[in-house]
Design a protein around this motif. Structure first.
Motif, PDB file in Angstrom:
ATOM      1  N   GLN A  39       0.840  -1.185   0.000  1.00  0.00           N
ATOM      2  CA  GLN A  39       0.000   0.000   0.000  1.00  0.00           C
ATOM      3  C   GLN A  39       0.879   1.240   0.000  1.00  0.00           C
ATOM      4  O   GLN A  39       1.635   1.462   0.951  1.00  0.00           O
ATOM      5  CB  GLN A  39      -0.949   0.013   1.199  1.00  0.00           C
ATOM      6  CG  GLN A  39      -1.979   1.126   1.137  1.00  0.00           C
ATOM      7  CD  GLN A  39      -3.094   0.947   2.142  1.00  0.00           C
ATOM      8  OE1 GLN A  39      -2.964   0.232   3.129  1.00  0.00           O
ATOM      9  NE2 GLN A  39      -4.224   1.594   1.893  1.00  0.00           N
ATOM     10  N   GLU A  41       1.401   5.363  -0.056  1.00  0.00           N
ATOM     11  CA  GLU A  41       0.724   6.440   0.662  1.00  0.00           C
ATOM     12  C   GLU A  41      -0.376   7.039  -0.198  1.00  0.00           C
ATOM     13  O   GLU A  41      -0.141   7.424  -1.342  1.00  0.00           O
ATOM     14  CB  GLU A  41       1.729   7.516   1.071  1.00  0.00           C
ATOM     15  CG  GLU A  41       1.153   8.581   1.987  1.00  0.00           C
ATOM     16  CD  GLU A  41       2.216   9.504   2.544  1.00  0.00           C
ATOM     17  OE1 GLU A  41       3.415   9.225   2.336  1.00  0.00           O
ATOM     18  OE2 GLU A  41       1.837  10.511   3.161  1.00  0.00           O
ATOM     19  N   LYS A  43      -2.846   5.571  -1.508  1.00  0.00           N
ATOM     20  CA  LYS A  43      -3.360   4.654  -2.525  1.00  0.00           C
ATOM     21  C   LYS A  43      -3.999   3.437  -1.873  1.00  0.00           C
ATOM     22  O   LYS A  43      -3.791   3.160  -0.691  1.00  0.00           O
ATOM     23  CB  LYS A  43      -2.226   4.186  -3.444  1.00  0.00           C
ATOM     24  CG  LYS A  43      -1.454   5.303  -4.120  1.00  0.00           C
ATOM     25  CD  LYS A  43      -2.289   5.987  -5.179  1.00  0.00           C
ATOM     26  CE  LYS A  43      -1.442   7.002  -5.956  1.00  0.00           C
ATOM     27  NZ  LYS A  43      -2.250   7.696  -6.996  1.00  0.00           N
ATOM     28  N   GLU A  44      -4.773   2.703  -2.650  1.00  0.00           N
ATOM     29  CA  GLU A  44      -5.340   1.458  -2.155  1.00  0.00           C
ATOM     30  C   GLU A  44      -4.283   0.355  -2.173  1.00  0.00           C
ATOM     31  O   GLU A  44      -3.325   0.409  -2.944  1.00  0.00           O
ATOM     32  CB  GLU A  44      -6.533   1.048  -3.016  1.00  0.00           C
ATOM     33  CG  GLU A  44      -7.732   1.972  -2.876  1.00  0.00           C
ATOM     34  CD  GLU A  44      -8.964   1.432  -3.573  1.00  0.00           C
ATOM     35  OE1 GLU A  44     -10.010   2.074  -3.486  1.00  0.00           O
ATOM     36  OE2 GLU A  44      -8.863   0.361  -4.200  1.00  0.00           O
ATOM     37  N   ARG A  45      -4.495  -0.629  -1.340  1.00  0.00           N
ATOM     38  CA  ARG A  45      -3.586  -1.776  -1.318  1.00  0.00           C
ATOM     39  C   ARG A  45      -3.680  -2.534  -2.639  1.00  0.00           C
ATOM     40  O   ARG A  45      -4.761  -2.708  -3.187  1.00  0.00           O
ATOM     41  CB  ARG A  45      -3.947  -2.691  -0.152  1.00  0.00           C
ATOM     42  CG  ARG A  45      -2.884  -3.705   0.171  1.00  0.00           C
ATOM     43  CD  ARG A  45      -3.060  -4.371   1.530  1.00  0.00           C
ATOM     44  NE  ARG A  45      -4.192  -3.972   2.295  1.00  0.00           N
ATOM     45  CZ  ARG A  45      -4.159  -3.680   3.595  1.00  0.00           C
ATOM     46  NH1 ARG A  45      -3.005  -3.731   4.239  1.00  0.00           N
ATOM     47  NH2 ARG A  45      -5.246  -3.345   4.251  1.00  0.00           N
ATOM     48  N   GLU A  46      -2.532  -3.010  -3.128  1.00  0.00           N
ATOM     49  CA  GLU A  46      -2.493  -3.752  -4.391  1.00  0.00           C
ATOM     50  C   GLU A  46      -1.676  -5.027  -4.224  1.00  0.00           C
ATOM     51  O   GLU A  46      -0.796  -5.112  -3.380  1.00  0.00           O
ATOM     52  CB  GLU A  46      -1.853  -2.893  -5.500  1.00  0.00           C
ATOM     53  CG  GLU A  46      -0.401  -2.542  -5.253  1.00  0.00           C
ATOM     54  CD  GLU A  46       0.247  -1.799  -6.407  1.00  0.00           C
ATOM     55  OE1 GLU A  46      -0.359  -1.688  -7.493  1.00  0.00           O
ATOM     56  OE2 GLU A  46       1.393  -1.322  -6.225  1.00  0.00           O
ATOM     57  N   TRP A 115      -5.027  -8.306   8.217  1.00  0.00           N
ATOM     58  CA  TRP A 115      -3.770  -7.685   7.864  1.00  0.00           C
ATOM     59  C   TRP A 115      -2.893  -7.461   9.087  1.00  0.00           C
ATOM     60  O   TRP A 115      -3.374  -7.042  10.132  1.00  0.00           O
ATOM     61  CB  TRP A 115      -4.011  -6.358   7.150  1.00  0.00           C
ATOM     62  CG  TRP A 115      -4.726  -6.503   5.851  1.00  0.00           C
ATOM     63  CD1 TRP A 115      -6.025  -6.190   5.582  1.00  0.00           C
ATOM     64  CD2 TRP A 115      -4.201  -7.054   4.627  1.00  0.00           C
ATOM     65  NE1 TRP A 115      -6.333  -6.497   4.281  1.00  0.00           N
ATOM     66  CE2 TRP A 115      -5.234  -7.026   3.666  1.00  0.00           C
ATOM     67  CE3 TRP A 115      -2.954  -7.560   4.261  1.00  0.00           C
ATOM     68  CZ2 TRP A 115      -5.056  -7.489   2.353  1.00  0.00           C
ATOM     69  CZ3 TRP A 115      -2.789  -8.010   2.959  1.00  0.00           C
ATOM     70  CH2 TRP A 115      -3.824  -7.972   2.032  1.00  0.00           C
TER      71      TRP A 115
END
Length: 125
Positions: A39, A41, A43-46, A115
């Motif tokens: 993830q 900063e 942004k969405e987790r990818e 997570w």
């Protein structure tokens, strides 16, 4: 309860290398494809990479261009990510989690994922 502990992240210069490690518990590690997610900063987790339960199949996002290598050791419920030629765009918090095998080659975590705290990778230019 699924738990994961990630380690190995730190500040490195562009072109450097890191090896991330993850230990997981609360589920049958050897039964699942496992993966790394990140993830950035704001942004969405990818998904970054997943490896099949028996290490025979490896999946990566296209942007990595062969710079990362995922591996696992089912004997000790451990997952690794060797990161070479790191670039500033690799800066992110990195997490590990089981991957949905049915979604591969799309890198999607299982629905029951919990997570961990992640490990921070920062690459300076």
């Amino acid at each position: 309860q699924v738990t994961a502990v990630e380690s190995g992240g730190e500040l490195v210069q562009a072109g450097g290398s890191l090896r991330l490690s993850c230990t997981a518990s609360g589920f049958r590690f050897a039964d699942y494809a496992m993966g790394w997610f990140r993830q950035k900063e704001g942004k969405e987790r990818e998904g970054v990479s997943c490896v099949s339960w028996n290490s025979q199949h490896h999946y990566y996002i296209d942007s990595l261009k062969g710079r990362f290598t995922i591996s696992r050791d089912n004997a000790i419920d451990a997952l690794y990510l060797q990161m070479d030629n790191l670039q500033p765009e690799d800066t992110a918090m990195y997490y590990c989690a089981p991957c949905q095998s049915s979604k591969l080659p799309d890198l999607v975590p299982v629905e029951f994922v919990t997570w961990g705290q992640g490990t921070q990778v920062t690459v300076s230019s």
